[in-house]
Design a protein around this motif. Structure first.
Motif, PDB file in Angstrom:
ATOM      1  N   ILE A 183      25.019   9.248  82.794  1.00 29.66           N
ATOM      2  CA  ILE A 183      27.079   8.827  82.782  1.00 29.66           C
ATOM      3  C   ILE A 183      27.282   7.837  82.264  1.00 29.66           C
ATOM      4  O   ILE A 183      28.243   7.159  81.916  1.00 29.66           O
ATOM      5  CB  ILE A 183      27.543   9.812  83.480  1.00 29.66           C
ATOM      6  N   MET A 184      26.129   7.695  83.752  1.00 28.12           N
ATOM      7  CA  MET A 184      26.863   6.158  84.258  1.00 28.12           C
ATOM      8  C   MET A 184      26.666   4.865  83.132  1.00 28.12           C
ATOM      9  O   MET A 184      27.559   3.365  83.140  1.00 28.12           O
ATOM     10  CB  MET A 184      26.215   5.109  85.307  1.00 28.12           C
ATOM     11  N   ARG A 185      25.625   4.869  81.840  1.00 35.82           N
ATOM     12  CA  ARG A 185      25.834   4.008  81.147  1.00 35.82           C
ATOM     13  C   ARG A 185      26.893   4.027  80.148  1.00 35.82           C
ATOM     14  O   ARG A 185      26.773   3.622  79.491  1.00 35.82           O
ATOM     15  CB  ARG A 185      23.823   4.343  80.110  1.00 35.82           C
ATOM     16  N   VAL A 186      26.169   5.859  79.885  1.00 33.11           N
ATOM     17  CA  VAL A 186      28.098   5.632  78.988  1.00 33.11           C
ATOM     18  C   VAL A 186      29.054   5.392  79.102  1.00 33.11           C
ATOM     19  O   VAL A 186      30.068   5.036  78.783  1.00 33.11           O
ATOM     20  CB  VAL A 186      28.241   6.916  78.267  1.00 33.11           C
ATOM     21  N   GLY A 187      29.384   5.242  80.635  1.00 32.55           N
ATOM     22  CA  GLY A 187      30.724   4.992  81.128  1.00 32.55           C
ATOM     23  C   GLY A 187      30.771   3.212  80.581  1.00 32.55           C
ATOM     24  O   GLY A 187      31.975   2.687  80.818  1.00 32.55           O
ATOM     25  N   ALA A 188      30.208   2.235  81.392  1.00 37.91           N
ATOM     26  CA  ALA A 188      29.764   0.782  80.248  1.00 37.91           C
ATOM     27  C   ALA A 188      29.837   0.771  78.937  1.00 37.91           C
ATOM     28  O   ALA A 188      29.005  -0.305  78.894  1.00 37.91           O
ATOM     29  CB  ALA A 188      28.835   0.855  81.509  1.00 37.91           C
ATOM     30  N   ILE A 189      29.682   1.449  78.214  1.00 33.39           N
ATOM     31  CA  ILE A 189      29.468   1.269  76.506  1.00 33.39           C
ATOM     32  C   ILE A 189      30.119  -0.340  76.315  1.00 33.39           C
ATOM     33  O   ILE A 189      29.325  -1.069  75.259  1.00 33.39           O
ATOM     34  CB  ILE A 189      30.290   2.022  76.384  1.00 33.39           C
ATOM     35  N   LEU A 190      31.239  -0.789  76.995  1.00 36.96           N
ATOM     36  CA  LEU A 190      31.325  -1.124  76.812  1.00 36.96           C
ATOM     37  C   LEU A 190      31.105  -3.140  77.635  1.00 36.96           C
ATOM     38  O   LEU A 190      31.937  -4.501  77.509  1.00 36.96           O
ATOM     39  CB  LEU A 190      33.112  -1.574  76.286  1.00 36.96           C
ATOM     40  N   SER A 191      30.378  -2.701  78.346  1.00 36.89           N
ATOM     41  CA  SER A 191      29.517  -3.768  79.372  1.00 36.89           C
ATOM     42  C   SER A 191      28.641  -4.329  79.136  1.00 36.89           C
ATOM     43  O   SER A 191      27.701  -3.013  79.138  1.00 36.89           O
ATOM     44  CB  SER A 191      30.812  -3.201  80.593  1.00 36.89           C
TER      45      SER A 191
ATOM     46  N   LYS B  50      33.838  -3.832  67.485  1.00 31.09           N
ATOM     47  CA  LYS B  50      32.506  -3.459  66.799  1.00 31.09           C
ATOM     48  C   LYS B  50      31.006  -3.318  67.136  1.00 31.09           C
ATOM     49  O   LYS B  50      29.908  -3.394  67.147  1.00 31.09           O
ATOM     50  CB  LYS B  50      32.955  -4.093  66.187  1.00 31.09           C
ATOM     51  N   ASN B  51      30.770  -5.351  67.265  1.00 37.21           N
ATOM     52  CA  ASN B  51      29.645  -5.828  67.631  1.00 37.21           C
ATOM     53  C   ASN B  51      29.341  -4.972  68.891  1.00 37.21           C
ATOM     54  O   ASN B  51      27.909  -4.900  69.489  1.00 37.21           O
ATOM     55  CB  ASN B  51      29.300  -7.003  67.556  1.00 37.21           C
ATOM     56  N   ASN B  52      30.446  -4.940  69.855  1.00 42.33           N
ATOM     57  CA  ASN B  52      30.331  -4.228  71.747  1.00 42.33           C
ATOM     58  C   ASN B  52      29.117  -3.419  71.404  1.00 42.33           C
ATOM     59  O   ASN B  52      28.284  -2.059  72.229  1.00 42.33           O
ATOM     60  CB  ASN B  52      30.924  -4.566  72.350  1.00 42.33           C
ATOM     61  N   ILE B  53      30.276  -1.982  70.475  1.00 38.48           N
ATOM     62  CA  ILE B  53      30.084  -0.604  70.337  1.00 38.48           C
ATOM     63  C   ILE B  53      28.374  -0.236  69.602  1.00 38.48           C
ATOM     64  O   ILE B  53      27.679  -0.027  70.064  1.00 38.48           O
ATOM     65  CB  ILE B  53      31.390   0.393  69.514  1.00 38.48           C
ATOM     66  N   ILE B  54      28.391  -0.950  68.583  1.00 35.84           N
ATOM     67  CA  ILE B  54      26.437  -1.489  68.058  1.00 35.84           C
ATOM     68  C   ILE B  54      25.528  -1.743  68.905  1.00 35.84           C
ATOM     69  O   ILE B  54      24.622  -0.737  68.784  1.00 35.84           O
ATOM     70  CB  ILE B  54      26.569  -2.247  66.947  1.00 35.84           C
ATOM     71  N   LEU B  55      25.740  -2.677  70.237  1.00 39.27           N
ATOM     72  CA  LEU B  55      24.582  -2.507  70.732  1.00 39.27           C
ATOM     73  C   LEU B  55      24.510  -1.693  72.019  1.00 39.27           C
ATOM     74  O   LEU B  55      23.467  -1.842  72.458  1.00 39.27           O
ATOM     75  CB  LEU B  55      25.057  -4.339  71.254  1.00 39.27           C
ATOM     76  N   SER B  56      26.133  -1.151  72.099  1.00 37.14           N
ATOM     77  CA  SER B  56      25.501  -0.416  73.559  1.00 37.14           C
ATOM     78  C   SER B  56      25.131   0.832  72.314  1.00 37.14           C
ATOM     79  O   SER B  56      24.278   1.521  73.620  1.00 37.14           O
ATOM     80  CB  SER B  56      27.249   0.618  74.005  1.00 37.14           C
ATOM     81  N   VAL B  57      25.456   1.521  71.288  1.00 34.52           N
ATOM     82  CA  VAL B  57      24.545   2.487  71.131  1.00 34.52           C
ATOM     83  C   VAL B  57      22.795   2.692  70.826  1.00 34.52           C
ATOM     84  O   VAL B  57      21.981   3.092  71.033  1.00 34.52           O
ATOM     85  CB  VAL B  57      24.821   2.768  69.322  1.00 34.52           C
ATOM     86  N   MET B  58      23.120   1.035  70.256  1.00 32.18           N
ATOM     87  CA  MET B  58      21.275   0.754  70.552  1.00 32.18           C
ATOM     88  C   MET B  58      20.597   0.563  71.358  1.00 32.18           C
ATOM     89  O   MET B  58      19.579   0.754  72.227  1.00 32.18           O
ATOM     90  CB  MET B  58      21.395  -0.962  69.691  1.00 32.18           C
ATOM     91  N   ASP B  59      21.767   0.149  72.838  1.00 36.40           N
ATOM     92  CA  ASP B  59      20.875   0.449  74.244  1.00 36.40           C
ATOM     93  C   ASP B  59      20.867   1.729  74.992  1.00 36.40           C
ATOM     94  O   ASP B  59      19.419   1.823  75.424  1.00 36.40           O
ATOM     95  CB  ASP B  59      22.472  -0.232  75.000  1.00 36.40           C
TER      96      ASP B  59
END
Length: 312
Positions: free
Chosen positions: A233-241, A83-92
């Motif tokens: 696209i490249m950033r979305v692919g790294a949504i959990l990274s 959950k933290n990862n997804i929230i931070l990735s969406v903010m990113d």
């Protein structure tokens, strides 16, 4: 006839190789690096399906099937980290990703060459600072006792805020630090794309009475839309990274519940505390599969929106 056609194809390939031999030689070290450090290690994903022991090795460790994945998804701690990862990735994606585009467009509008160079140099510099130093700077700058930000807040009559230790503020500190450190470096790609936009389009627009905002909206942005699409696209692919160095430098026990990412969880649980390599590999495999699916989905959506969008 078949033999002649085959000979012609071979000669054509030889001619092509001779013409581009320099480019192939330049690319060779990159290809070797990817093979050694990216493709060969893929064989280690079998550890995710075993109860791996360094003493027994990969071959001697017992096969447990999907047990590591079942353990992973039954863990409330991992679900919290996800959950933290997804929230931070969406903010990113919503804040950090557009920042270099906005900066590139702003720099492009600066007509003074010296001023443009100064702005570029200032915004590029933080990229070359390591996250260990950057994290320390943020702790100093936002310190409750001696930080200049809290000094201003206290001088205005407010109470000091523990930005780096607050579950409310920590994620915003991560986003702010990412923007500060990478906005200048990230703008290079978009500035290069802007230089490829045909100058005659701006001249024609000026003749038609278009102002700078109209040129930006109808010429510059459409001209770099394909580059923006690929980068997104490249950033979305790294949504959990997310950046492990950044998390390692900025995270503390006070905000572990809202700031721990998958990479840090692998380090803390999979490698550091209990040496559970199988669990760490399972997490890595899960993250890679999600990234692969996200890239396919983002590329499909991009192609649906625009014919020029997408990577392939």
């Amino acid at each position: 006839m078949a033999k002649s056609a085959g000979t012609g194809a071979v000669m054509k390939k030889k001619k092509h190789l001779k013409k581009y031999i320099t480019l192939y030689l330049i690319f060779l070290p990159v290809a070797i690096w990817y093979i050694i450090f990216k493709y060969i290690p893929m064989g280690g994903i079998i550890i995710a399906f075993k109860s791996f022991s360094p003493m027994k090795g990969i071959g001697g460790s017992p096969f447990v099937g999907m047990a590591n994945f079942e353990r992973l998804f039954k863990s409330s701690a991992f679900l919290s980290v996800l959950k933290n990862n997804i929230i931070l990735s969406v903010m990113d994606i919503c804040i950090v990703f557009p920042a270099p585009i906005i900066l590139a467009l702003s720099i492009n509008e600066v007509k003074n060459k010296m001023g443009k160079r100064v702005v570029q140099s200032i915004t590029y510099l933080p990229h070359f600072i390591s996250w260990a130093v950057a994290g320390g700077l943020f702790y100093m700058f936002f310190s409750v006792s001696k930080g200049p930000v809290n000094a201003v807040i206290k001088a205005a009559g407010g109470a000091g805020i523990n930005f780096m230790g607050s579950s409310v503020w920590y994620r915003w500190m991560v986003v702010l630090s990412s923007v500060w450190k990478e906005v200048g470096w990230g703008s290079i790609v978009y500035l290069a794309a802007i230089t490829g936009v045909d100058e005659e389009l701006y001249e024609a627009a000026a003749i038609d009475g278009a102002n700078r905002w109209n040129c930006l909206r109808y010429i510059t942005l459409p001209g770099i839309s394909s580059v923006i699409s690929v980068m997104l696209i490249m950033r979305v692919g790294a949504i959990l990274s997310l950046n492990f160095d950044q998390t390692f430098a900025m995270l503390n026990d006070s905000v572990l519940s809202v700031g721990e990412t998958i990479e840090y969880y692998v380090y803390r649980v999979g490698m550091s505390s209990v040496n559970n390599y199988s669990l760490g590999t399972a997490i890595g495999l899960f993250k890679s599969l999600i990234g692969f699916v996200m890239v396919l989905g983002a590329n499909w959506a991009s192609k649906r929106i625009s014919e020029d969008g997408g990577i392939w």
